[in-house]
Scaffold this active site. Structure first.
Site, mmCIF file in Angstrom:
data_model
loop_
_atom_site.group_PDB
_atom_site.id
_atom_site.type_symbol
_atom_site.label_atom_id
_atom_site.label_comp_id
_atom_site.label_asym_id
_atom_site.label_seq_id
_atom_site.Cartn_x
_atom_site.Cartn_y
_atom_site.Cartn_z
ATOM 1 N N GLU A 195 -5.195 -8.805 0.626
ATOM 2 C CA GLU A 195 -5.911 -8.497 1.878
ATOM 3 C C GLU A 195 -7.387 -8.296 1.563
ATOM 4 O OE1 GLU A 195 -4.527 -5.114 4.197
ATOM 5 O OE2 GLU A 195 -2.442 -5.757 3.961
ATOM 6 N N GLU A 225 0.824 -1.219 0.000
ATOM 7 C CA GLU A 225 0.000 0.000 0.000
ATOM 8 C C GLU A 225 0.858 1.270 0.000
ATOM 9 O OE1 GLU A 225 -2.777 -0.419 3.247
ATOM 10 O OE2 GLU A 225 -3.742 -2.136 2.338
#
Ligand code: IFM
Length: 479
Positions: A385, A197
């Site tokens: 995720e 991220e």
């Protein structure tokens, strides 16, 4: 539903069907009905965690502070001043955690390596004790037939690195660290993710200042930080490939803004695809295309990042897979503005999970895969995720019946099934998270685990969602 058995439910359904004259499929009561939401053979199921969120033991065996240690210890930065000092103590309890994975029947585990354990000063002298810990984790996973998927950077930047991500040298230090880990682990680890991220450790750390190191830099400097983030990824890919001791698959875990067409008609679908590309221009788009697209450069003007020769080639290094972290939708519709799309803000009543940023929009997982595949045709996609926080409480009988989390996961997995059944190359799914853990700004107040952790005793208790996920894995299907 949780208090009646499947047998009772089956009988009740049969009775209702008899009354209504509807005929039910012939399923022997007490047997699990076949799901028509079966996943492709060989699909991999696992869970994900990250070092600073679970390990604790921040002073053990030569580890030095990361920017998150310093940030979390700064008054007022996290919920109740909570830190990752102890977290789940997975540094010491990793065997117990791997046993939890084994009980789930998980085939794979995504975890991250703490850079400050391997190079306590970020660069220079490696710390053999840090590496030894991950060797033991990998060995324990392999002994349980669980395939390790390693993330090299999940935000715990060694605090000693001068300038942090403001410095171009940090991207180079990351490549050296990636090379070192690859040389030592790639005999047994064959799947590496560079970064997790990028927008979070760049924009949130250096533009809005909400995350470590908590800076609010002017636009041009913040854009340079973004550039160093994607550059680190690219140099990391090259370093992993150059140092691998066997075949490796290299990717990253990104959380692009997942633009969902507000109505599934061609014009809004087109708008969502365009938004996916333009709305993620400094990150996933740059990585997949090896360039900053015109609209981004125009929008940033004189604040656009300074790029050195060779940077974009490195950033666009070919990947074996793209990892997508998917939690929440951003709805878009087509409009007549020059950019061709507009974001549709959720109404106040839009349902969300315990973290109010997690709106329940299961289609986001389908559209994330769809748009990434239609735009860039990656060889493989993983959901690196997906999960949610919930207000988990013990019932008097000692159980945690997190039916809301199961509802969330079941719906997202149904939409992911839609993507696999349309032939998109989704190879696996990592549920966030194996355990409740340190949720950054929110400290321990938001629980994402399918195992409950009592942070006073470190006792792990499976929630109902763990039971449910075990069934999903066993059937390779949404149950
Ligand atoms: O806990 C985080 C994780 O570290 C990165 N992705 C989102 C999760 C939930 O907020």
């Amino acid at each position: 539903m949780s208090n009646i058995t499947r047998r009772q439910f089956g009988k009740a359904a049969a009775a209702a069907a008899a009354l209504s004259g509807v005929s039910l499929p012939q399923i022997a009561f007490g047997q699990t009905p076949a799901s028509d939401l079966a996943y492709p053979t060989g699909f991999l199921w696992g869970c994900a965690t990250a070092a600073y969120q679970i390990e604790g033991a921040v002073h053990a065996d030569g580890r030095k502070p990361s920017i998150w240690d310093i940030f979390a210890h700064t008054p007022g930065k996290t919920y109740h001043g909570e830190t990752g000092d102890v977290a789940d103590d997975s540094y010491h309890l990793y065997k117990e955690d791997i046993a939890l994975l084994h009980n789930l029947g998980a085939q794979t585990y995504r975890f991250s390596i703490a850079w400050p354990r391997i190079f306590p000063d970020g660069a220079g002298q490696p710390n053999p004790q840090g590496l030894d810990y991950y060797q033991r984790v990998v060995d324990e996973l392999l002994a349980h037939n669980i395939t390790p998927y390693v993330t090299l950077f999940h935000w715990d930047l060694p605090a000693a690195l001068p300038g942090g991500w403001q410095s171009r040298d940090t991207a180079k230090a990351f490549a050296d660290y990636a090379a070192y880990v690859t040389r030592h682990l790639s005999d047994r680890v064959h799947h590496f993710m560079t970064t997790n991220e990028i927008v979070c450790f760049t924009d949130l750390g250096y533009l809005t200042g909400r995350f470590a190191p908590g800076l609010k830099l002017p636009r041009a400097q913040a854009n340079q930080v973004r550039h160093h983030g994607v550059l680190a990824h690219g140099l990391g890919v090259q370093a992993i490939r150059a140092n691998a001791r066997g075949p490796v698959q290299v990717g990253l875990a990104e959380n692009p803004t997942d633009f969902v067409p507000v109505i599934e008609t061609p014009e809004h679908i087109q708008a969502s695809r365009r938004a996916m590309r333009e709305g993620n221009a400094p990150f996933l788009t740059a990585i997949m295309e090896g360039r900053y697209i015109e609209s981004y450069l125009e929008r940033e003007g004189k604040n656009a990042p300074r790029v050195e020769p060779g940077d974009m080639k490195a950033i666009g290094s070919k990947l074996d897979f793209v990892g997508l972290n998917v939690y929440t939708p951003t709805y878009v519709r087509a409009d007549s503005s020059p950019q061709g799309y507009a974001v549709v803000q959720p109404q106040a009543s839009f349902p969300h999970m315990a973290s109010d940023w997690i709106h329940v929009g299961p289609e986001s997982i389908y559209w994330a895969v769809h748009n990434v595949c239609e735009l860039w045709h990656p060889q493989a996609v993983y959901i690196t995720e997906n999960g949610c926080s919930a207000d988990d409480v013990f019932r008097p009988d000692g159980r945690i019946e997190d039916t809301d989390r199961i509802m969330y996961l079941r719906n997202y997995l149904s939409q992911l099934h839609r993507a696999t059944s349309e032939g998109y190359p989704v190879k696996g799914y990592f549920l966030w998270s194996l355990l409740d853990n340190f949720e950054w700004l929110d400290g321990y107040s938001k629980r994402f685990g399918i195992h409950y952790v009592d942070f006073k005793t470190e006792k792990r208790t499976p929630k109902l969602s763990a039971e449910w996920y075990r069934e999903v894995i066993a059937h390779n299907a949404v149950v």
